[in-house]
Write a protein that holds these residues in place. Structure first.
Motif, PDB file in Angstrom:
ATOM      1  N   SER A  68       1.289  -7.605  14.208  1.00 40.17           N
ATOM      2  CA  SER A  68       2.665  -8.107  14.134  1.00 40.17           C
ATOM      3  C   SER A  68       3.341  -7.544  12.893  1.00 40.17           C
ATOM      4  O   SER A  68       2.691  -7.260  11.890  1.00 40.17           O
ATOM      5  CB  SER A  68       2.676  -9.634  14.109  1.00 40.17           C
ATOM      6  N   ILE A  69       4.672  -7.412  12.957  1.00 39.79           N
ATOM      7  CA  ILE A  69       5.424  -6.725  11.902  1.00 39.79           C
ATOM      8  C   ILE A  69       6.624  -7.559  11.473  1.00 39.79           C
ATOM      9  O   ILE A  69       7.370  -8.078  12.315  1.00 39.79           O
ATOM     10  CB  ILE A  69       5.941  -5.355  12.384  1.00 39.79           C
ATOM     11  N   LEU A  70       6.817  -7.658  10.164  1.00 46.87           N
ATOM     12  CA  LEU A  70       8.059  -8.146   9.582  1.00 46.87           C
ATOM     13  C   LEU A  70       8.675  -6.974   8.826  1.00 46.87           C
ATOM     14  O   LEU A  70       8.099  -6.468   7.865  1.00 46.87           O
ATOM     15  CB  LEU A  70       7.787  -9.314   8.627  1.00 46.87           C
ATOM     16  N   ASP A  71       9.837  -6.515   9.296  1.00 44.16           N
ATOM     17  CA  ASP A  71      10.510  -5.339   8.730  1.00 44.16           C
ATOM     18  C   ASP A  71      11.711  -5.813   7.927  1.00 44.16           C
ATOM     19  O   ASP A  71      12.684  -6.336   8.483  1.00 44.16           O
ATOM     20  CB  ASP A  71      10.947  -4.411   9.874  1.00 44.16           C
ATOM     21  N   SER A  79      -1.095 -12.187   6.808  1.00 39.61           N
ATOM     22  CA  SER A  79      -2.385 -12.693   7.254  1.00 39.61           C
ATOM     23  C   SER A  79      -3.496 -12.109   6.380  1.00 39.61           C
ATOM     24  O   SER A  79      -3.289 -11.107   5.676  1.00 39.61           O
ATOM     25  CB  SER A  79      -2.628 -12.301   8.710  1.00 39.61           C
ATOM     26  N   ALA A  80      -4.690 -12.739   6.394  1.00 40.48           N
ATOM     27  CA  ALA A  80      -5.839 -12.177   5.687  1.00 40.48           C
ATOM     28  C   ALA A  80      -6.134 -10.800   6.265  1.00 40.48           C
ATOM     29  O   ALA A  80      -6.191 -10.621   7.485  1.00 40.48           O
ATOM     30  CB  ALA A  80      -7.051 -13.088   5.830  1.00 40.48           C
ATOM     31  N   GLY A  81      -6.291  -9.805   5.405  1.00 41.64           N
ATOM     32  CA  GLY A  81      -6.471  -8.440   5.865  1.00 41.64           C
ATOM     33  C   GLY A  81      -5.170  -7.712   6.123  1.00 41.64           C
ATOM     34  O   GLY A  81      -5.175  -6.562   6.572  1.00 41.64           O
ATOM     35  N   GLY A  82      -4.034  -8.376   5.814  1.00 41.22           N
ATOM     36  CA  GLY A  82      -2.727  -7.779   6.077  1.00 41.22           C
ATOM     37  C   GLY A  82      -2.339  -6.735   5.049  1.00 41.22           C
ATOM     38  O   GLY A  82      -2.963  -6.586   3.996  1.00 41.22           O
ATOM     39  N   LEU A  83      -1.261  -6.029   5.370  1.00 39.27           N
ATOM     40  CA  LEU A  83      -0.807  -4.898   4.550  1.00 39.27           C
ATOM     41  C   LEU A  83       0.682  -5.036   4.267  1.00 39.27           C
ATOM     42  O   LEU A  83       1.486  -5.248   5.186  1.00 39.27           O
ATOM     43  CB  LEU A  83      -1.069  -3.587   5.293  1.00 39.27           C
ATOM     44  N   LEU A  84       1.051  -4.951   2.997  1.00 46.01           N
ATOM     45  CA  LEU A  84       2.453  -4.823   2.584  1.00 46.01           C
ATOM     46  C   LEU A  84       2.702  -3.353   2.302  1.00 46.01           C
ATOM     47  O   LEU A  84       2.042  -2.763   1.435  1.00 46.01           O
ATOM     48  CB  LEU A  84       2.720  -5.664   1.336  1.00 46.01           C
ATOM     49  N   LEU A  85       3.636  -2.767   3.014  1.00 47.53           N
ATOM     50  CA  LEU A  85       3.933  -1.344   2.890  1.00 47.53           C
ATOM     51  C   LEU A  85       5.353  -1.196   2.366  1.00 47.53           C
ATOM     52  O   LEU A  85       6.301  -1.728   2.954  1.00 47.53           O
ATOM     53  CB  LEU A  85       3.789  -0.672   4.258  1.00 47.53           C
ATOM     54  N   ILE A  86       5.491  -0.495   1.252  1.00 45.32           N
ATOM     55  CA  ILE A  86       6.788  -0.360   0.586  1.00 45.32           C
ATOM     56  C   ILE A  86       7.110   1.113   0.384  1.00 45.32           C
ATOM     57  O   ILE A  86       6.267   1.881  -0.096  1.00 45.32           O
ATOM     58  CB  ILE A  86       6.793  -1.077  -0.777  1.00 45.32           C
ATOM     59  N   ASP A  99       0.812  -9.300  10.192  1.00 40.81           N
ATOM     60  CA  ASP A  99      -0.239  -8.356   9.822  1.00 40.81           C
ATOM     61  C   ASP A  99       0.304  -7.223   8.955  1.00 40.81           C
ATOM     62  O   ASP A  99      -0.431  -6.637   8.159  1.00 40.81           O
ATOM     63  CB  ASP A  99      -0.888  -7.762  11.084  1.00 40.81           C
ATOM     64  N   LEU A 100       1.600  -6.903   9.142  1.00 43.31           N
ATOM     65  CA  LEU A 100       2.248  -5.843   8.372  1.00 43.31           C
ATOM     66  C   LEU A 100       3.623  -6.313   7.942  1.00 43.31           C
ATOM     67  O   LEU A 100       4.413  -6.769   8.772  1.00 43.31           O
ATOM     68  CB  LEU A 100       2.382  -4.565   9.214  1.00 43.31           C
ATOM     69  N   ILE A 101       3.898  -6.237   6.654  1.00 41.29           N
ATOM     70  CA  ILE A 101       5.264  -6.418   6.151  1.00 41.29           C
ATOM     71  C   ILE A 101       5.703  -5.065   5.617  1.00 41.29           C
ATOM     72  O   ILE A 101       5.024  -4.473   4.775  1.00 41.29           O
ATOM     73  CB  ILE A 101       5.342  -7.490   5.062  1.00 41.29           C
ATOM     74  N   PHE A 102       6.835  -4.585   6.125  1.00 40.31           N
ATOM     75  CA  PHE A 102       7.339  -3.274   5.728  1.00 40.31           C
ATOM     76  C   PHE A 102       8.691  -3.441   5.058  1.00 40.31           C
ATOM     77  O   PHE A 102       9.554  -4.188   5.528  1.00 40.31           O
ATOM     78  CB  PHE A 102       7.482  -2.363   6.956  1.00 40.31           C
ATOM     79  N   CYS A 103       8.870  -2.739   3.948  1.00 42.85           N
ATOM     80  CA  CYS A 103      10.134  -2.773   3.214  1.00 42.85           C
ATOM     81  C   CYS A 103      10.489  -1.340   2.834  1.00 42.85           C
ATOM     82  O   CYS A 103       9.860  -0.756   1.939  1.00 42.85           O
ATOM     83  CB  CYS A 103       9.997  -3.664   1.985  1.00 42.85           C
ATOM     84  N   GLY A 104      11.462  -0.771   3.505  1.00 41.36           N
ATOM     85  CA  GLY A 104      11.811   0.619   3.293  1.00 41.36           C
ATOM     86  C   GLY A 104      13.124   0.797   2.545  1.00 41.36           C
ATOM     87  O   GLY A 104      14.175   0.366   3.021  1.00 41.36           O
ATOM     88  N   PHE A 105      13.056   1.384   1.354  1.00 38.94           N
ATOM     89  CA  PHE A 105      14.234   1.715   0.543  1.00 38.94           C
ATOM     90  C   PHE A 105      15.157   0.518   0.329  1.00 38.94           C
ATOM     91  O   PHE A 105      16.375   0.634   0.398  1.00 38.94           O
ATOM     92  CB  PHE A 105      15.012   2.867   1.193  1.00 38.94           C
ATOM     93  N   SER A 106      14.573  -0.634   0.035  1.00 36.60           N
ATOM     94  CA  SER A 106      15.374  -1.844  -0.169  1.00 36.60           C
ATOM     95  C   SER A 106      14.992  -2.635  -1.407  1.00 36.60           C
ATOM     96  O   SER A 106      15.829  -3.330  -1.978  1.00 36.60           O
ATOM     97  CB  SER A 106      15.257  -2.771   1.063  1.00 36.60           C
ATOM     98  N   LEU A 107      13.744  -2.547  -1.836  1.00 35.21           N
ATOM     99  CA  LEU A 107      13.256  -3.406  -2.903  1.00 35.21           C
ATOM    100  C   LEU A 107      14.005  -3.185  -4.210  1.00 35.21           C
ATOM    101  O   LEU A 107      14.194  -4.115  -5.005  1.00 35.21           O
ATOM    102  CB  LEU A 107      11.756  -3.167  -3.111  1.00 35.21           C
TER     103      LEU A 107
END
Length: 408
Positions: free
Chosen positions: A47-50, A142-149, A114-122
């Motif tokens: 699952s993704i939160l963009d 979630s446990a084992g999840g990834l924050l991608l920036i 499972d994935l939080i993505f933040c592109g050119f916003s932080l």
């Protein structure tokens, strides 16, 4: 980023022109993201939160071929969301879109991803906003999840004004196909709204929030891709102390003191170390803003304090060190989990902000936990007698000439 800044993207097609000419290396960056997602998730649904999804033009392409169980996209501007819906439709996954900024989205959501993505916003958030972003993102993973920036970052030696001058100088030099008015609008937007951090500061913020691993995956000029991993289901967050923490800190202080010094300090002296007396001390400390700034606590998922650190100006007159770590305690079940390292890094950040670039700590030589400071790179720099409760003890000092090293 405020609503006025969002109008920059609502009212003109400049950003689409930038994307069309690949001025910010979107094509290379998102090819790297595509490879990362294939390696990290493979065929596993996720699952993704963009956050700051925009039109999802490049991200949707990077997601092609992945098994997406759910997608939620947020953007401050409503204008790009219809195109984002069209771009995500070809992935044939459940998708929802909402208008809202990064922090609003994280506060609003109650699900985990499972994935939080933040592109050119932080970089549109303040430093305090970024710290809150990492704390909230850790809770929503979630446990084992990834924050991608994906975001620009200042070089370690750059102040914000120097960064803005260099970055806008690069735009004016290299973005040749844009009319002068468009370049002026972009540079004005950047100078009004952009506050990027250094890579070191971002890693420190993520570590304080509880992320277990930080990796810089790719770099194109100022534009970086980071992956922050959450390995454990039990989150421990490092945050600044508040006035209402005096009681919990006092109780933690007493419990940790008793377990740490049992068999080292006489029992009758330890028995006089009470929570009521400590709470009065901590209330005085936390009532003073300058002293409270250099106190941080470690808090678990349930909101229980499990550790704390405090520091400030060096107190013994050691000319080679300007700052001092006064106290660092953790409940026994939370020791040897990297939390002490994170608390020390949090204090180092605050000492640096207060103008102290070096630090020492005094610790009883008989305390087996003293080796923790040696592992962190502290050099043995002093020794003095310490009489506590009638016992003849010895204190030793560990020092760091450059506490920037504690942030790495």
């Amino acid at each position: 980023m405020g609503r006025e800044a969002a109008k920059f993207f609502d009212e003109c097609s400049i950003y689409e022109h930038v994307l069309d000419h690949n001025y910010m290396f979107h094509e290379e960056i998102y090819r790297g993201i595509e490879r990362l997602l294939a390696d990290h998730f493979a065929a596993r649904p996720f699952s993704i939160l963009d956050l700051g999804c925009g039109s999802a033009r490049h991200f949707s392409s990077a997601l092609a071929g992945r098994a997406i169980s759910a997608y939620k996209g947020y953007d401050l501007s409503e204008a790009p969301l219809p195109e984002a819906r069209r771009n995500l439709a070809r992935l044939h996954c459940p998708a929802e879109f909402f208008q809202g900024d990064l922090l609003e989205a994280l506060r609003r959501e109650s699900a985990v991803f499972d994935l939080i993505f933040c592109g050119f916003s932080l970089h549109h958030l303040t430093s305090e906003g970024k710290k809150e972003f990492f704390r909230l993102a850790h809770r929503r993973l979630s446990a084992g999840g990834l924050l991608l920036i994906v975001d620009p970052a200042r070089k370690e030696d750059e102040t914000r004004p120097v960064y803005l001058e260099r970055y806008c100088g690069w735009i004016r030099s290299d973005w040749q196909s844009l009319p002068q008015g468009g370049i002026d609008a972009i540079c004005e937007h950047i100078c009004d709204n952009d506050s990027p951090e250094s890579a070191r500061d971002l890693r420190a913020m993520a570590a304080e929030a509880g992320f277990d691993r930080a990796r810089e995956l790719e770099s194109f000029g100022w534009h970086r891709t980071w992956g922050f991993e959450k390995r454990s289901s039990t989150a421990v967050t490092i945050r600044p102390a508040r006035g209402e923490d005096a009681g919990p800190i006092a109780r933690l202080h007493v419990e940790s003191w008793r377990t740490t010094y049992a068999g080292i300090i006489p029992d009758d002296y330890i028995a006089r170390f009470t929570a009521d007396e400590r709470e009065r001390v901590w209330r005085r400390i936390l009532a003073e803003e300058a002293r409270r700034e250099c106190v941080c606590v470690a808090e678990d998922d349930a909101g229980t304090l499990v550790g704390f650190v405090s520091g400030g100006a060096e107190r013994s007159g050691a000319k080679a060190f300007r700052g001092e770590l006064y106290a660092l305690y953790l409940l026994q079940p939370f020791q040897r989990r990297g939390i002490g390292r994170r608390l020390t890094a949090a204090l180092a950040r605050r000492l640096l902000a207060a103008g102290y670039d070096s630090m020492l700590v005094w610790v009883l030589a008989e305390n087996p936990a003293r080796e923790f400071y040696a592992v962190l790179g502290g050099a043995l720099v002093g020794e003095k007698p310490a009489g506590i409760g009638g016992a003849a003890l010895t204190e030793v000092a560990y020092g760091w000439k450059d506490i920037q090293r504690l942030l790495a």
